[in-house]
Structures are given as C-alpha cells and as structure tokens.
Design a protein around this motif. Structure first.
Motif, PDB file in Angstrom:
ATOM      1  N   SER A  71      -3.270  10.254 -11.854  1.00 18.70           N
ATOM      2  CA  SER A  71      -3.002   8.862 -12.205  1.00 18.70           C
ATOM      3  C   SER A  71      -1.884   8.282 -11.340  1.00 18.70           C
ATOM      4  O   SER A  71      -1.946   7.113 -10.923  1.00 18.70           O
ATOM      5  N   PHE A  72      -0.859   9.100 -11.062  1.00 14.53           N
ATOM      6  CA  PHE A  72       0.214   8.605 -10.200  1.00 14.53           C
ATOM      7  C   PHE A  72      -0.320   8.286  -8.809  1.00 14.53           C
ATOM      8  O   PHE A  72      -0.002   7.234  -8.233  1.00 14.53           O
ATOM      9  N   PHE A  73      -1.119   9.172  -8.236  1.00 16.30           N
ATOM     10  CA  PHE A  73      -1.663   8.926  -6.903  1.00 16.30           C
ATOM     11  C   PHE A  73      -2.547   7.683  -6.899  1.00 16.30           C
ATOM     12  O   PHE A  73      -2.557   6.920  -5.923  1.00 16.30           O
ATOM     13  N   ALA A  74      -3.310   7.475  -7.972  1.00 19.95           N
ATOM     14  CA  ALA A  74      -4.140   6.275  -8.073  1.00 19.95           C
ATOM     15  C   ALA A  74      -3.269   5.020  -8.060  1.00 19.95           C
ATOM     16  O   ALA A  74      -3.589   4.023  -7.407  1.00 19.95           O
ATOM     17  N   THR A  75      -2.138   5.082  -8.781  1.00 23.95           N
ATOM     18  CA  THR A  75      -1.204   3.953  -8.816  1.00 23.95           C
ATOM     19  C   THR A  75      -0.601   3.704  -7.438  1.00 23.95           C
ATOM     20  O   THR A  75      -0.535   2.560  -6.970  1.00 23.95           O
ATOM     21  N   LEU A  76      -0.160   4.759  -6.782  1.00 24.70           N
ATOM     22  CA  LEU A  76       0.423   4.638  -5.443  1.00 24.70           C
ATOM     23  C   LEU A  76      -0.558   3.972  -4.482  1.00 24.70           C
ATOM     24  O   LEU A  76      -0.184   3.069  -3.723  1.00 24.70           O
ATOM     25  N   LYS A  77      -1.803   4.408  -4.512  1.00 21.22           N
ATOM     26  CA  LYS A  77      -2.790   3.872  -3.571  1.00 21.22           C
ATOM     27  C   LYS A  77      -3.171   2.434  -3.909  1.00 21.22           C
ATOM     28  O   LYS A  77      -3.283   1.587  -3.020  1.00 21.22           O
ATOM     29  N   LYS A  78      -3.348   2.160  -5.198  1.00 22.35           N
ATOM     30  CA  LYS A  78      -3.727   0.804  -5.600  1.00 22.35           C
ATOM     31  C   LYS A  78      -2.608  -0.192  -5.330  1.00 22.35           C
ATOM     32  O   LYS A  78      -2.853  -1.292  -4.813  1.00 22.35           O
ATOM     33  N   GLU A  79      -1.378   0.178  -5.672  1.00 19.37           N
ATOM     34  CA  GLU A  79      -0.272  -0.762  -5.594  1.00 19.37           C
ATOM     35  C   GLU A  79       0.353  -0.866  -4.203  1.00 19.37           C
ATOM     36  O   GLU A  79       0.981  -1.874  -3.895  1.00 19.37           O
ATOM     37  N   LYS A  80       0.187   0.160  -3.382  1.00 19.99           N
ATOM     38  CA  LYS A  80       0.863   0.126  -2.086  1.00 19.99           C
ATOM     39  C   LYS A  80      -0.053   0.458  -0.909  1.00 19.99           C
ATOM     40  O   LYS A  80      -0.213  -0.364   0.001  1.00 19.99           O
ATOM     41  N   ILE A  81      -0.673   1.640  -0.902  1.00 16.86           N
ATOM     42  CA  ILE A  81      -1.401   2.105   0.288  1.00 16.86           C
ATOM     43  C   ILE A  81      -2.550   1.176   0.667  1.00 16.86           C
ATOM     44  O   ILE A  81      -2.684   0.776   1.831  1.00 16.86           O
ATOM     45  N   TYR A  82      -3.399   0.814  -0.297  1.00 16.43           N
ATOM     46  CA  TYR A  82      -4.532  -0.048   0.009  1.00 16.43           C
ATOM     47  C   TYR A  82      -4.084  -1.444   0.438  1.00 16.43           C
ATOM     48  O   TYR A  82      -4.734  -2.098   1.242  1.00 16.43           O
ATOM     49  N   ARG A  83      -2.977  -1.888  -0.095  1.00 16.78           N
ATOM     50  CA  ARG A  83      -2.535  -3.262   0.151  1.00 16.78           C
ATOM     51  C   ARG A  83      -1.827  -3.432   1.490  1.00 16.78           C
ATOM     52  O   ARG A  83      -1.753  -4.546   2.003  1.00 16.78           O
ATOM     53  N   ILE A  84      -1.295  -2.354   2.038  1.00 20.91           N
ATOM     54  CA  ILE A  84      -0.639  -2.454   3.348  1.00 20.91           C
ATOM     55  C   ILE A  84      -1.599  -2.103   4.474  1.00 20.91           C
ATOM     56  O   ILE A  84      -1.209  -2.119   5.643  1.00 20.91           O
TER      57      ILE A  84
END
Length: 278
Positions: free
Chosen positions: A213-226
């Motif tokens: 769940s943490f990795f999903a949050t990291l990717k949704k909130e930051k990685i995918y958006r940058i």
C-alpha cells in the motif's frame, strides 16, 4: 412578476439580497484550496484524507459533500496499483509467517515490513527498498540502486541498524519470499541487527499488504505524476528521498494514526504522553 412566477415578494427580495453572497459549497472549496496550498504534495489528497484535514481546522462536513465539492473542483485522481516484482524461491516454503496479516503494533520498532519496488527512469530502472514501522506507518530506512540484488536489501537493514542500534533487538522483520530475503547473507544481516525474520506465504501478496500500500501511494502521489521515465535515476532518487523523509513522514495526513497525525508527529506525541512509571 412575483405573481406570474408564483413566488412571494419577501422570498424574491431575500434571494436578491443573498445573490452576491458565496454559497456553502463555494466557501468549502476555498477551505479545500487552502489545504492544498499548504504543501505541493497535498494535491494528492482524496476525500477521506481531505475530510480529516478539514476536521483538524474545525470544519465538519459530510463525506458526500466533500466528494461533490472536490469533483466540481476537478481534483480527484484515478487510482493506480503497481505490480510486485520479487519472485519466490522454493527452498524455504516452511518458514513461519509471524505477522499473519496483523499489521497493528502497540509500540515502535516492534513489527517492521519491507519490500522492493521498481521505477522506470530515463536511463534505466531504479529499485527502491524500504522499511515501514507498523506502529505509525513511518518509513524508517530506504536504499536505492540500479539492480535488485540482495545487497540492496542488506543496505536497507544496515541503514536501519545505524539509526536505531540495540532498539531493534527482538523486532519482527517481515518481507515476501524473494530470493534477496531468503539468501544467507541477508539472514546474517538480520541476525547481526537483532531482528527476527518473518516471510509471507508464496504468492500471497496480501501477507505484506501494508507495505504494498505504501508503494502504491508513492507511485500514485509522486512517481506517476512527475513522469519518472523522463528523469534520470539520480533525479528520481532525490525526489523520492524528499517525498518520504520530508513530506510523507512529517507532513502528510495519515489515515491510520489518531486525528490524522503524520507518522513522526504521532510517534513524538505518543512518547510525550506515555504513562510514567510510579
């Protein structure tokens, strides 16, 4: 005109008087915008996290109202879920799963979760290994590299040991059954740090769901958006480090801690309010 429209004169003048005043929904959107402006990464907040942020400001509204307002503002995001990348080995199938999907902890440094995730960058793949404390959801240590060999996971444990030392003794360290975690070198690193190993069942992704769940949050909130695939590994490393240790641990509202306290804030509050021995 009032007779034609079948409305009272007093009702018409009351409408005329209030026509220029902002509606409750408009006032709520102003408060939501103020919360988003508090930090650039707050624009990832969903309905429940926004509800908590509003409540902390003394604003009590329903979840449905917040959902409608955020929808009208166009600030709700589509959910994306990353896939796991580590593969299980067959030689250690009988190792006991000590966590058994119970991700709650009554004290810090008691139950720790770890995993690896993959991020595509401009100059190749970047692998992130992280350790999460079940007590408050805080990310305690990370390591990043261009490969996902056992040394990456060992570095994560070494960093953890460097920060917390003897406080780790007896803590459970839970991961999946990837070959990195079942290697002799990694088990030795855990033993040297005083950690007790726990492994998920083969193919049971929910056995480490909170870490996923943490990795999903990291990717949704930051990685995918940058658009990380357009940036170099070094650039993405810097962004991840700042997101985790500046924003996620210290600023971002947590959905699991009391009153939405960020992980570090909750740890410090709990320590200050711990009952003293008589």
């Amino acid at each position: 005109m009032c007779r034609v429209l079948h409305i009272s004169e007093s009702g018409y003048y009351r409408w005329l008087k209030n026509k220029s005043k902002p509606t409750a929904r408009e006032l709520l959107s102003v408060e939501i915008k103020a919360i988003l402006d508090e930090h650039p990464d707050n624009d990832n907040y969903g309905v429940k996290r926004m509800l908590t942020a509003l409540a902390r400001k003394g604003i009590r509204v329903s979840q449905r109202t917040v959902y409608r307002t955020m929808t009208e503002m166009g600030i709700l995001h589509r959910r994306r879920t990353p896939r796991g990348i580590t593969k299980a080995t067959s030689e250690i199938q009988d190792r006991e799963n000590l966590i058994k999907r119970d991700f709650k902890s009554e004290k810090p440094l008691n139950k720790l979760l770890s995993d690896i995730t993959e991020i595509q960058c401009y100059d190749g793949k970047l692998y992130l290994s992280a350790v999460l404390d079940c007590y408050n959801g805080e990310i305690l240590s990370i390591a990043m590299d261009s490969n996902m060999k056992k040394e990456l996971c060992i570095r994560t444990v070494k960093e953890l040991e460097l920060q917390y030392g003897k406080k780790l003794k007896g803590a459970i360290f839970h991961s999946d059954r990837g070959s990195q975690y079942t290697s002799e070198a990694f088990r030795t690193a855990l033993k040297n740090a005083g950690l007790i190993q726990s492994l998920s069942g083969t193919g049971h992704c929910f056995d480490n769901a909170r870490m996923e769940s943490f990795f999903a949050t990291l990717k949704k909130e930051k990685i995918y958006r940058i658009s990380a695939y357009r940036l170099t590994r070094e650039q993405v490393k810097s962004i991840i480090f700042r997101y985790i240790f500046v924003y996620y641990n210290r600023i971002r509202i947590s959905s699991v801690n009391p009153e939405g306290m960020p992980p570090v804030a909750y740890r410090e509050w709990a320590r200050a309010n711990a009952p003293t021995a008589a």
